[in-house]
Design an enzyme around this catalytic site. Sequence first.
Site, mmCIF file in Angstrom:
data_model
loop_
_atom_site.group_PDB
_atom_site.id
_atom_site.type_symbol
_atom_site.label_atom_id
_atom_site.label_comp_id
_atom_site.label_asym_id
_atom_site.label_seq_id
_atom_site.Cartn_x
_atom_site.Cartn_y
_atom_site.Cartn_z
ATOM 1 N N SER A 147 -9.839 5.778 -0.187
ATOM 2 C CA SER A 147 -8.847 4.560 -1.746
ATOM 3 C C SER A 147 -8.976 5.357 -2.957
ATOM 4 O O SER A 147 -9.095 6.051 -3.286
ATOM 5 C CB SER A 147 -8.473 3.713 -1.523
ATOM 6 O OG SER A 147 -7.384 2.336 -1.621
ATOM 7 N N ASP A 248 -0.879 2.149 7.411
ATOM 8 C CA ASP A 248 -1.200 1.750 6.320
ATOM 9 C C ASP A 248 0.805 1.479 4.968
ATOM 10 O O ASP A 248 0.983 2.594 5.581
ATOM 11 C CB ASP A 248 -1.980 2.963 5.458
ATOM 12 C CG ASP A 248 -2.340 2.266 4.206
ATOM 13 O OD1 ASP A 248 -1.875 2.262 2.929
ATOM 14 O OD2 ASP A 248 -3.792 3.508 4.092
ATOM 15 N N HIS A 276 -4.887 0.157 6.415
ATOM 16 C CA HIS A 276 -5.710 0.169 4.862
ATOM 17 C C HIS A 276 -7.661 -0.042 5.256
ATOM 18 O O HIS A 276 -7.814 -1.008 4.887
ATOM 19 C CB HIS A 276 -5.411 0.297 3.453
ATOM 20 C CG HIS A 276 -5.409 -0.050 2.410
ATOM 21 N ND1 HIS A 276 -4.948 1.309 1.850
ATOM 22 C CD2 HIS A 276 -6.084 -0.430 1.382
ATOM 23 C CE1 HIS A 276 -6.135 1.713 0.923
ATOM 24 N NE2 HIS A 276 -6.630 0.793 0.427
#
Length: 306
Positions: A147, A248, A276
């Site tokens: 991320s 995601d 995610h």
Amino acid sequence: MLHGMSPECALSKLLSSLEFHTLYRYTMTQKHNFPSNNKDTLHLPRILCLHGGGTNARIFRAQCRALEKALRTSFRLCYAEALFPSQPGPDVTAVYRDFGPFRAWIDSPDANPVTMTEALQISICKAIMEDDQRGATGPVVGLLGFSQGAKVCASLILEQQLLGRTFGDHSHLPFRLPQWRFAVLLAGRGPLVTLSHLSVGADIMQKMAHLCENDDSSGLDSQENLGNVILTRELIQVPTIHVHGRKDPALDLHRKLYYDDFDPRYSKVMEWDGAHRVPLKSKDVATLVKEINVLWASVSHSNVQG
């Protein structure tokens, strides 16, 4: 070890500004409380791992537990922790409520590049220095980020590429990060962050290219000029693996980062049936580990041949 300077000396040099003394003293007193890594990995090449925003190194190690175990015969994973305080990221408190304090690599959307770069260098130096003190001797060869950590990893390898192109052999510089031979980017999105005047220039040129691609009234004199502008956009050529979860919510943004910023000749996409998060199921982990090992074999072979 860092090239040209020990982590201890690099830290001392980085901390010459008063702005960082208080933050650094606080960070150095925090204990990650990581269990000792398998001593069998001390000699292996190392991958530096950058956690997502609103988590920390301890949480990221827990999230990477299956991946770390599967890589233990090939690599040693070393976890860096960001310096900037943060609110916990989405869904973090559901599992890791008591694992604070939570950290972020980017202080704010308009963060000062100098401040952010110094903080990033401190985090990297500290992680490698502590791992050296545990007895690790393998070279730091790669990056793995999730991320926001993936965004920063991508920014680091772009900066390395720009620095090498501008200065060639930059071993004379007072501070050098390890040479990143490859990067694994899990759920990373753009835009990349500016780490120096070099990436400022690349960022401006990239924005110009996007404008020209999407606006027929660009005002350029000819199609030839338009082509010249687009060709100046900097595509990252450091070998990468891009890991995208098909469930995601930000999948389109992760794909966009890959298509906009990476040379497809040097990168590969792995998409898996997840959201995610870091892959945990043995099938997904095995696929990723295979890709990492194949990439490393290719990178190592090309360097030997060169």
